[in-house]
Design an enzyme around this catalytic site. Structure first.
Site, short mmCIF file in Angstrom:
data_model
loop_
_atom_site.label_atom_id
_atom_site.label_comp_id
_atom_site.label_asym_id
_atom_site.label_seq_id
_atom_site.Cartn_x
_atom_site.Cartn_y
_atom_site.Cartn_z
N ASP A 359 1.04 -1.18 0.04
CA ASP A 359 -0.01 -0.14 0.07
C ASP A 359 0.79 1.26 0.03
O ASP A 359 2.22 1.26 0.21
CB ASP A 359 -1.00 -0.01 1.45
CG ASP A 359 -1.77 1.14 1.39
OD1 ASP A 359 -2.48 1.49 0.40
OD2 ASP A 359 -2.11 1.79 2.63
N LYS A 360 0.27 2.35 -0.36
CA LYS A 360 1.13 3.56 -0.13
C LYS A 360 1.02 4.35 1.05
O LYS A 360 1.80 4.46 1.79
CB LYS A 360 0.93 4.45 -1.43
CG LYS A 360 1.51 5.81 -1.47
CD LYS A 360 1.12 6.66 -2.61
CE LYS A 360 -0.01 7.47 -2.13
NZ LYS A 360 0.21 8.45 -1.20
N PHE A 499 -20.18 10.44 4.30
CA PHE A 499 -19.11 9.88 3.25
C PHE A 499 -19.16 8.59 3.20
O PHE A 499 -19.42 7.70 4.19
CB PHE A 499 -17.70 10.30 3.55
CG PHE A 499 -16.47 9.59 3.12
CD1 PHE A 499 -15.92 10.33 1.96
CD2 PHE A 499 -16.12 8.43 3.59
CE1 PHE A 499 -15.05 9.56 1.30
CE2 PHE A 499 -15.17 7.69 2.83
CZ PHE A 499 -14.51 8.45 1.77
N LYS A 747 -6.89 -4.88 -5.26
CA LYS A 747 -5.39 -5.56 -4.53
C LYS A 747 -5.44 -6.93 -4.31
O LYS A 747 -4.38 -7.47 -4.65
CB LYS A 747 -5.38 -4.81 -3.27
CG LYS A 747 -5.37 -2.97 -3.51
CD LYS A 747 -5.14 -2.71 -2.00
CE LYS A 747 -4.75 -1.00 -2.24
NZ LYS A 747 -4.58 -0.43 -0.73
N ASN A 770 -8.43 -1.49 4.54
CA ASN A 770 -8.71 -1.59 3.18
C ASN A 770 -7.31 -2.50 2.47
O ASN A 770 -7.47 -2.97 1.60
CB ASN A 770 -8.71 -0.39 2.26
CG ASN A 770 -7.29 0.51 2.79
OD1 ASN A 770 -6.78 0.60 3.69
ND2 ASN A 770 -6.86 1.02 1.62
N ASP A 771 -6.69 -2.77 3.55
CA ASP A 771 -5.17 -3.59 2.91
C ASP A 771 -5.29 -5.12 3.42
O ASP A 771 -4.59 -5.88 3.06
CB ASP A 771 -3.79 -3.11 3.47
CG ASP A 771 -3.67 -1.76 3.09
OD1 ASP A 771 -3.96 -1.41 1.74
OD2 ASP A 771 -3.32 -0.83 3.87
#
Length: 1107
Positions: A359-360, A499, A747, A770-771
Site C-alpha cells: 500500500d502507499k 461519506f 488489490k 482496506n489492505d
C-alpha cells in the site's frame, strides 16, 4: 467478523420476540450457550489425543506401536516408539492446553438467553445484540471494536428513543417487542431491521447494534436483545512436508526388498534348520514368514521418517520468531513498538520472497497530514513545498489569531493577506473547511483546543481553517459553533450527507445566523467536478490544472464546492431524505439517491493539497530490496499522478529506466488499441500504452529496465480471464509496477493473479483495513502499526511500525531462517539415513531375520538425546555471514528465491551421503572386527562388540559432520555438541554397568560389554578409520567447491565489502474518512458533554477503502 449463524437451511429473515422463548424456539435458532474453551478437565485428554491423531505422522507411529506389541513381528521393545511418540504428544498437548486456557480467560463464560442481556463495564459481547437501553443519557453506549476491524478507539452506539428508558429490570421484563430483520450475514457496517412494539414500527440500523466481539467501554451497563447467536468455528491449515511421503515410500521399498530376501533365504537356507530352529507357531511357510518380516523391517527402519522432526521444526521456528521479536534494530522508539512475529510457520518463506505488494498511504508514507497548498477561485497558494529553508518562511499566526495552533506550518503570506483583507472567496473556502467535517472538539482550557478527527486528512483541514481565522469550537447534534475572524458564529446543522467509498465525498447543510441555507461539499475531484454548475467551466479548468500540479508534487487533493438552497428546496429535499432514512428496505440506496439529488449544480470554491511525507528510509529500503531481485508493486487508491510521483520519490521509478508505460484505457477496445500502439514501438519516456507483446519468449529477450503504471479501470479489464496472462507477463517483465485507483478487492485479485501464474512467494504489506484482503491473499502478510490503527496488524503474520524494517525482516531474519532450516533438514535426513540404513545392510548378513544392529536403548535415545540438541542449536543460531553483511550484499538473498539450498537435488545429495555413511559404518567395522582379536587372543567378532563399535562410530561421525556444517559457533553450540558426545558415553557405560544389571537383570544382559570394547585399541582404530572415510571426501568436495565454484556468501566471508546504489516526478484524492459519523452527529442524542465522550474519537485514524 464471523457472525454467529443459525442452522436453518435457508433463512430469509430473522424474527425475535423479547421475553417469549416459546415463540423463538419455533424457528429452531442456534443455542445461546457460550463456550469459550475447547477443553475441560474431563474432555481434554480424549479430545486432544483425537485431534493429534488426525495428523498422518502421529497415526503412523501409533500404527507402528501397535505392530510392536505383536511378538511375532517386532524385534524391538515397544518403548523404542512410545517414548518419542509420548514426548511429541505431550509437548503438543501442553501447547494446546496453554492456548485454550489463554483464550478461555480472555472472555468471560456466561449463558446468554435470547432476551435481555445485561452487560457491565469492559464486558465482551458474546452475541449480536440490539441495544435497548443503557446507563448513559439517551441510551448511548461506548464500545471498542478491535476484534472486528482492528480499531482500538471507542465508538458510539445508541438505542432507539422508545426503548432508551427501559433500563429498569421491571420494565425490561415486560418488554415484548418483536424484531424482524435480515438473516445472519458478514456485513459489519450495515444492518436492516424493524422493531414492532405497541402497534408501531421503528427502523433499526447499524447504529443500534452491538456486534459479537465488541467490548463495552466507559458505560456502566447496557441492556440488549440477542438477535444472532450460534457456533463460531476456527479452522487451521496444516502444512505437511511432501518429502516425508517420499521417504515413507522408500521405507516400504526397503521393507519389500528385505522381505523378498527373507523369503528366498528361508526357502533355500532356513529350511535346513527347521529341525532345531522351527518357525514360531503362527508361521507355517516361508511366504508368511516373509510377510511378517516385512512388518518387522517397517518397524526397524521407521527412523527414516523421524517423529522428532516435527517437534524440532516447531522449536526452530519458535526460536526464529523470538529473534524477530527481540531485534532491537526493528524497534521503533518513537512509538514504542517492537516487531512481532504473529506466526511461527512462515519464517523460512521470508527468505524466499520474490514479489512485494505494498500500500502507499501509511505504508510508504507517514500518514501524518499537513496542509501544504490550496487553490481558491483560480489562485494557487503555498510556494515553499521544496524550499530547503522552509523554517525561515513559516508564518506566525499568533498576532493575527490567538486561537491558532502553534504547530501548524504554512509559508505563503499571500494567503494570510487574502484572509485579512476579507476576500469573500477565501473566507468561504475556510468556512467550508470549518463546517464540513465530523471532527469533535475539546477545549481543555480557554483557547486551548484539541481536535478529535477520525482521519488525519480531516484533522489537517480543520486545523488549517483554524489558523486562518475560521476556528471550529464545538458542536451539538443540531449546531456547529465557530469563531470567524474573532467573532463567534453558531450555525444550525440541518443535515450531514455522510461519506462512503462509493460517493467519495461528504456534505453538510447548514443555516447561518441570517437564515441562509447552504450546502458545503468536499470530495474527490473525479466525482465533485462533474457535479458542478456549467458556469464553473473556466474556473474548473484552472483548478484542474492546479490539481494536476499538486498531484505532480505527490500531494493528496480534495475539491471544494457549495450550493445555496432556498427554503422550499430544503423542505422538499428534507422530506424525501426523511423517507429514505426511515425506509426498512434498501435504505442505503434510497439515501444515496437523496444525496445525489441535492449534490448537483454546485459552485466550485477551490481545492486543497495535503502532504503525506515518505517514511524514513523508504527509498533506501526499496533500492536494497530491488538489488535482492525482489519486485515491488505499489497498489494504491490514489490518483495516477500522485502515485507516479511517490514512485519517483521512493526510487521505484528512476530517470535511468528505459521506459515507463502508463495504461489508462477505460474500455477493452481502448486497451487493445493501446496494445497495438505499443507493439508498433516508439514512445517517449512516459507513454500511454497497453501491455507489450504477450509472448513469454519475447518478454525474456527484452533488455533494459521498464516500469508499468496502470489505473483501476484498466486493471479491471486486465484481470479478466482472456487478458490476465498477458498482463502478468507484461508486469513481471517490468522492474516496478504501480496500480492506481484500485479497490481493496482489486488489490487481493492482483496478488492472487501472481500466485496463480508465478511459482513465487508473495508478501503484502499495508497499514489499514482496506489492505486486509491483500494481506490475507499473499503468502506472507505484514502489517504496519501506524496512524490507521491496527486493522492490518491483526490480519497479518508479521508486524512492525516502519516500512524500512522490511529489509531487515527479509534480508536478515528471512534469509537466516531459510538458511538454518535448509541446513537443519539436510543434516537431519543425513543423520537418520546414516543411522537407519545400517540395519538394511545388516539384513543381508543375518538371514533377513529383522535383527537390529544397535541395542534398543540406543535406538530409542539416538534421535531424542544423542543427536537432537546439536542440530537444534545449528537450526536456531547458525549464520553464514553477519547481519550487516546480509544488508550490504542483497544478492545473498537470491539462493532462497531460487530455492537452491534445499530442493530435490540437495535432498538426494544428503540422502546419498547418509547412505554412503551407513555403508562405511557397517562394512568397515564388519571387515576389521571379523579378523581382529583382543590382546589376549580372544576374537572380537561378536555381536555386542560390533554393535558398540558401529554405534560409537556413528555418533562420532555425525558429530564431526555437524561441526563441519555449523557456520556460526556459540557457547550453546559447543555445549550441545560436546555435551551430546559426553551423554552418549556416559549413558552407554551406565547401560552396561553392574548396577543396572542387578536392578533389571532381564533387561540388561551384556554387563561390561561397552567397557571392554572401548578398551581395545583396534576398536578405536576402526572408529577413526570409519570417521576418516566418511569425512575426508566431504572435506575434499567442499574445498574444491570453495576453490572452483565459490558461492557469494563464501566470497563475502573472505573479502571486504563491495558497494550499493541509489529519482523525481509526478490529483491524489485524499479523504480518509468513514461512513456513519454524520448520522450519529445529527441524531440529536449523541452528545455526552464531557471529555470522556470526546476521547471516543481521539485515536480514530481509520482510512477509506480507497486509500
Amino acid at each position: 467478523m464471523i457472525h454467529f449463524v443459525s442452522f436453518v437451511s435457508v433463512e430469509e429473515e430473522r424474527r425475535v420476540r423479547a421475553n417469549d422463548r416459546e415463540y423463538n424456539e419455533k424457528f429452531q435458532y442456534a443455542s445461546n450457550c457460550i463456550v469459550t474453551s475447547k477443553y475441560n478437565i474431563i474432555t481434554f485428554l480424549p479430545v486432544n489425543l483425537f485431534e493429534q491423531f488426525q495428523e498422518v505422522a502421529n497415526t503412523y507411529f501409533l500404527f507402528l506401536l501397535i505392530l510392536q506389541l505383536i511378538p511375532q513381528i517386532s524385534s524391538l521393545s515397544w518403548f523404542t516408539t512410545i517414548v518419542p511418540l509420548a514426548l511429541v504428544l505431550s509437548i503438543t498437548a501442553v501447547k494446546d492446553a496453554t492456548d485454550d486456557y489463554c483464550i478461555s480467560n480472555a472472555v468471560p463464560v456466561k449463558s446468554v438467553q435470547r432476551s435481555e442481556y445485561n452487560l457491565s463495564f469492559h464486558i465482551c459481547f458474546q452475541a449480536d445484540l440490539l441495544l435497548l437501553s443503557s446507563s448513559e443519557p439517551h441510551g448511548l453506549c461506548y464500545i471498542e471494536t478491535a476484534e472486528l476491524d482492528g480499531e482500538t478507539n471507542m465508538k458510539v452506539r445508541q438505542s432507539i428513543s422508545v426503548t432508551a428508558e427501559l433500563g429498569d429490570p421491571n420494565n425490561l421484563a415486560s418488554f415484548n417487542g418483536e424484531v424482524v430483520c435480515e438473516p445472519p450475514n458478514n456485513k459489519l457496517d450495515r444492518f436492516c431491521g424493524t422493531l414492532y412494539w405497541r402497534d408501531k414500527k421503528y427502523t433499526l440500523t447499524n447504529q443500534n447494534m452491538l456486534l459479537r466481539g465488541c467490548v463495552l467501554r466507559n458505560t456502566e451497563a447496557c441492556y440488549g436483545l440477542v438477535i444472532f447467536a450460534g457456533w463460531n468455528f476456527l479452522s487451521f491449515d496444516l502444512n505437511c512436508m511432501c518429502l516425508i511421503y517420499g521417504i515413507f515410500g522408500f521405507l516400504v521399498c526397503m521393507g519389500v526388498i528385505l522381505a523378498v530376501g527373507n523369503a528366498v533365504w528361508e526357502r533355500e537356507v532356513g529350511s535346513l534348520f527347521q529341525s532345531y530352529l522351527p518357525w514360531n507357531p503362527p508361521v507355517d511357510n516361508f511366504l508368511f514368514n516373509a510377510f511378517l518380516s516385512f512388518w518387522s523391517y517397517v518397524i526397524i527402519l521407521n527412523t527414516v521418517v523421524p517423529i522428532s522432526l516435527y517437534v524440532s521444526v516447531e522449536v526452530i521456528r519458535l526460536g526464529h520468531s523470538y529473534f524477530i521479536n527481540w531485534d532491537q534494530h526493528m524497534f521503533c522508539s518513537q512509538c514504542n513498538t517492537a516487531a512481532e512475529a504473529r506466526t511461527t510457520t512462515l519464517n523460512e518463506e521470508l527468505g524466499q520472497v520474490e514479489y512485494i505488494f505494498s500500500d502507499k498511504t501509511g505504508t510508504l508514507t507517514q500518514n501524518i497530514m499537513s496542509f501544504n497548498k490550496c487553490s481558491i477561485n483560480g489562485q494557487t497558494y503555498g510556494k515553499c513545498t521544496h524550499c530547503k529553508e522552509v523554517s525561515k518562511h513559516l508564518l506566525d499566526f499568533t498576532p493575527f489569531n490567538p486561537l491558532a495552533d502553534p504547530d501548524f506550518c504554512f509559508c505563503d503570506d499571500s494567503l494570510l493577506e487574502s484572509v485579512k483583507v476579507g476576500d469573500a472567496h477565501t473566507h468561504e473556502f475556510f468556512r467550508l473547511l470549518s463546517l464540513c467535517h465530523t471532527v469533535m472538539s475539546e477545549e481543555l482550557s480557554e483557547g486551548e483546543l484539541v481536535y478529535k478527527a477520525q482521519s488525519p486528512d480531516e484533522g489537517a483541514l480543520v486545523t488549517a481553517a483554524r489558523n486562518f481565522g475560521f476556528v471550529f469550537r464545538s458542536r451539538t447534534p443540531g449546531t456547529i459553533t465557530t469563531t470567524e475572524m474573532g467573532r463567534p458564529v453558531t450555525y444550525t446543522l440541518l443535515a450531514i450527507l455522510d461519506f462512503n467509498n462509493i460517493r467519495k465525498r461528504m456534505s453538510v447543510i447548514v443555516r447561518n445566523p441570517e437564515g441562509r441555507i447552504r450546502l458545503y461539499c468536499k470530495g474527490a475531484d473525479t466525482v465533485l467536478l462533474e457535479r458542478l454548475h456549467p458556469c464553473n467551466q473556466e474556473l474548473m479548468n484552472i483548478t484542474s490544472d492546479h490539481l494536476n500540479e499538486y498531484a505532480a508534487d505527490g500531494l493528496r487533493t480534495l475539491a471544494l464546492a457549495y450550493k445555496d438552497l432556498s427554503e422550499e428546496e430544503w423542505e422538499i429535499w428534507s422530506e424525501s431524505h426523511s423517507c429514505a432514512d426511515k425506509a426498512t428496505d434498501y435504505r442505503e440506496d434510497r439515501l444515496a439517491a437523496a444525496y445525489e439529488q441535492i449534490e448537483q449544480d454546485m459552485m466550485l470554491l477551490g481545492a486543497t493539497a495535503i502532504e503525506d511525507k515518505l517514511q524514513e528510509g523508504v527509498p533506501e529500503t526499496i533500492a536494497v530490496l530491488s538489488l535482492a531481485n525482489i519486485k515491488i508493486w505499489v497498489l494504491t487508491g490514489d490518483k495516477q499522478e500522485t502515485a507516479v510521483n511517490i514512485g519517483y520519490s521512493c526510487k521505484m521509478l528512476t530517470d535511468d529506466m528505459t521506459e515507463v508505460f502508463i495504461i489508462s484505457g477505460h474500455t477493452v477496445q481502448r486497451q487493445e488499441g493501446d496494445q497495438e500502439e505499443r507493439r508498433g514501438g516508439g514512445g517517449g519516456k512516459e507513454q500511454q500504452s497497453s501491455t507489450p507483446p504477450h509472448s513469454s519468449n519475447l518478454m525474456e529477450n527484452i533488455s533494459g529496465e521498464f516500469a508499468l503504471i496502470i489505473n483501476g479501470h484498466s486493471l479491471a479489464h486486465a484481470l479478466e480471464a482472456d487478458m490476465e496472462l498477458e498482463f502478468v507477463l507484461t508486469a513481471c517483465a517490468c522492474k516496478a509496477v504501480i496500480c492506481c485507483r484500485v479497490t481493496p478487492l482489486q488489490k487481493a485479485l492482483v496478488v492472487e493473479l501472481i500466485k496463480k501464474h508465478k511459482r513465487a512467494v508473495t508478501l503484502a504489506i499495508g497499514d489499514g483495513a482496506n489492505d486486509i484482503s491483500m494481506i490475507k491473499s499473499a503468502h506472507i502478510g505484514v502489517g504496519i502499526s501506524g496512524q490507521e490503527g491496527i486493522q492490518a496488524v491483526l490480519a497479518s503474520d508479521y508486524s512492525f511500525s516502519q516500512f524500512r524494517f522490511l529489509q531487515r525482516l527479509l534480508l536478515v531474519h528471512g534469509r537466516w531462517s531459510y538458511l538454518r532450516m535448509c541446513r537443519f533438514l539436510c543434516y537431519f535426513f543425513y543423520k537418520n539415513f546414516a543411522f537407519t540404513m545400517v540395519h538394511f545392510w545388516f539384513g543381508f548378513f543375518c538371514g533377513f531375520s529383522a535383527q537390529t544392529v544397535y541395542d534398543q536403548y540406543f535406538i530409542t535415545l539416538y534421535n531424542i538425546v544423542y543427536t537432537s540438541l546439536p542440530v537444534l542449536a545449528m537450526g536456531i543460531f547458525d549464520q553464514d555471514v553477519p547481519d550487516q553483511r546480509s544488508l550490504e550484499y542483497p544478492k545473498l538473498y537470491e539462493p532462497g528465491q531460487l530455492n537452491l539450498l534445499f530442493n530435490k537435488k540437495e535432498f538426494f545429495i544428503c540422502i546419498a551421503q547418509g547412505i554412503y555413511t551407513s555403508v562405511v559404518l557397517f562394512f568397515v567395522p564388519y571387515a576389521v572386527l571379523s579378523e581382529a582379536t583382543q590382546s589376549n587372543g580372544v576374537p572380537l567378532a561378536d555381536y555386542q562388540t560390533f554393535a558398540v563399535t558401529t554405534a560409537t562410530a556413528l555418533v562420532i561421525v555425525v558429530s564431526v559432520q555437524i561441526c563441519l556444517d555449523t557456520g556460526f559457533w556459540t557457547v550453546i553450540n559447543h555445549v550441545f555438541v560436546w555435551g551430546s558426545l559426553g551423554f552418549y558415553f556416559t549413558i552407554m557405560v551406565a547401560l552396561h554397568s553392574q548396577t543396572l544389571f542387578r536392578i533389571f537383570p532381564s533387561q540388561f544382559h551384556f554387563v561390561g560389554s561397552a567397557q571392554s570394547t572401548l578398551l581395545q585399541p583396534v576398536v578405536w582404530l576402526t572408529i577413526a578409520l570409519a570417521t576418516a572415510i566418511c569425512i575426508v571426501p566431504v572435506l575434499a568436495f567442499r574445498f574444491l567447491k570453495l576453490d572452483l565454484k565459490p558461492q557469494l556468501s563464501d566470497t563475502v566471508r573472505k573479502q571486504g565489502r563491495l558497494g550499493a546504489r541509489g529519482g523525481s516526478r509526478r490529483s491524489g484524492y485524499a479523504f480518509a474518512h468513514q461512513e456513519g459519523f454524520g448520522e450519529l452527529i445529527t441524531s440529536g442524542k449523541n452528545m455526552r458533554l464531557s471529555s470522556l465522550a470526546l476521547a471516543t474519537f481521539a485515536s480514530r485514524k481509520s482510512a477509506t477503502d480507497l486509500l
